[in-house]
Design an enzyme around this catalytic site. Structure first.
Site, PDB file in Angstrom:
ATOM      1  N   HIS A  49      -2.965   6.313   4.784  1.00  0.00           N
ATOM      2  CA  HIS A  49      -1.527   6.341   5.017  1.00  0.00           C
ATOM      3  C   HIS A  49      -0.965   7.697   4.583  1.00  0.00           C
ATOM      4  O   HIS A  49      -1.365   8.242   3.547  1.00  0.00           O
ATOM      5  CB  HIS A  49      -0.821   5.254   4.198  1.00  0.00           C
ATOM      6  CG  HIS A  49      -1.002   3.869   4.725  1.00  0.00           C
ATOM      7  ND1 HIS A  49      -1.702   3.574   5.867  1.00  0.00           N
ATOM      8  CD2 HIS A  49      -0.530   2.673   4.249  1.00  0.00           C
ATOM      9  CE1 HIS A  49      -1.667   2.260   6.069  1.00  0.00           C
ATOM     10  NE2 HIS A  49      -0.968   1.693   5.106  1.00  0.00           N
ATOM     11  N   CYS A  82       0.816  -1.220   0.000  1.00  0.00           N
ATOM     12  CA  CYS A  82       0.000   0.000   0.000  1.00  0.00           C
ATOM     13  C   CYS A  82       0.850   1.271   0.000  1.00  0.00           C
ATOM     14  O   CYS A  82       0.558   2.226  -0.741  1.00  0.00           O
ATOM     15  CB  CYS A  82      -0.958  -0.014   1.190  1.00  0.00           C
ATOM     16  SG  CYS A  82      -0.197  -0.491   2.753  1.00  0.00           S
TER      17      CYS A  82
END
Length: 321
Positions: A235, A127
């Site tokens: 994130h 990710c």
């Protein structure tokens, strides 16, 4: 199209279902597979009520065009080759095949060309890697990249449902770390993954190897530090980059703005604003000189960093983008 999702009841598996709906992809057959403890659960897809079935070695015998895996590396290593042997294109969200030189590691906006005519297993990158290389893709093409220094601030959902549950339990006062090596509530944990002999973590080395593989350039020097923070979705990354050729900040801004699925913003964005989006957000662009610059990089890790990229891989393979 005949499609199966392995790990359908997890955070990413459920998002894969949602992304199919959002993209108006309606497979003729869609089967949901998971562990025995999830067998019998029901999930909605469009107007269909789908029952989750236990993943077994014979699960792929009926034949699928695509199988999306998001059930962890151990499951993928065992079952993904079985699905591929039975003719499916497998898109795997785990780390199982990312370092295999024979298996493509794909971010479609950057290296989707390698999917043309391909059959077998396709690896979905980490990710944190996905959102970073998307933001750097135009800059790499125009100026080359010599060095990347990146510090990540990764949401607990990166560890799946159990990561979210642990943060919520600690917010209620039950401070018993099990998913993370230290308390995550009101804290940051500077280790994601296992520590290697080099004192880098497995999560950090993923960013090193995957960035080079996606850009097809082993000369790039990547120096990551990965950190878990008490955020549910989204994130964040602080990225320093040194280019091969000189640039102006205005040129960099134009490259970022023209990159597919990337947005440049002058706003002070946080993970709360980007959660739920399929875009990567870049802000706080600033430079030291004509070869070195920094920026703040954010994306929804369950979408951009996992499910959305997997569906984009499938669409690119289908020729739908």
């Amino acid at each position: 199209m005949r499609l199966a999702i392995v790990g359908a009841t997890g955070e990413v598996g459920r998002m894969m279902l949602r992304k199919l709906e959002e993209e108006k992809i309606s497979p003729k057959v869609i089967d949901l597979l998971a562990s025995k403890r999830s067998e019998g659960k029901h999930l909605k897809f469009e107007t269909r009520d789908l029952e989750v079935k236990e993943l077994r070695e014979g699960s792929f015998d009926k034949g699928y065009d695509y199988v999306l895996f998001s059930a962890g590396a151990t499951v993928s290593k065992h079952y993904a080759p079985m699905a591929a042997e039975r003719g499916a294109v497998v898109i795997d969200n785990s780390s199982a095949f990312r370092s295999d030189a024979e298996i493509p590691l794909v971010v479609p906006e950057i290296n989707g060309d390698i999917l043309k005519g391909y059959g077998g297993i396709v690896a979905n990158p980490n990710c944190s890697t996905i959102q970073m290389v998307l933001s750097l893709s135009g800059i790499y093409k125009s100026y080359g990249i010599k060095t990347i220094v990146v510090s990540t601030y990764q949401a607990v959902s990166g560890a799946g449902n159990k990561g979210i549950a642990e943060l919520e339990e600690q917010e209620r006062g039950d401070i018993r770390p099990s998913v993370f090596v230290r308390q995550i509530h009101r804290n940051v944990v500077p280790i994601i993954g296992d520590l290697l002999h080099s004192n880098f973590s497995t999560e950090e080395m993923k960013m090193v190897h995957e960035t080079r593989k996606i850009f097809r350039d082993d000369s790039i020097s990547v120096w990551p530090t990965t950190v878990r923070v008490p955020v549910v979705y989204g994130h964040s990354e602080s990225v320093f980059c040194e280019t091969v050729r000189p640039f102006s900040l205005e040129d960099l801004r134009r490259e970022i703005e023209s990159s597919k699925d990337v947005v440049y913003s002058e706003e002070r964005l946080t993970p709360m604003e980007v959660a739920g989006s399929d875009l990567v957000f870049v802000s706080r662009l600033r430079g030291f000189d004509g070869n070195r610059f920094l920026f703040w990089n954010m994306a929804d890790n369950i979408r951009v960093g996992a499910a959305t990229n997997a569906i984009r891989i499938m669409k690119t393979h289908l020729g739908g983008t």
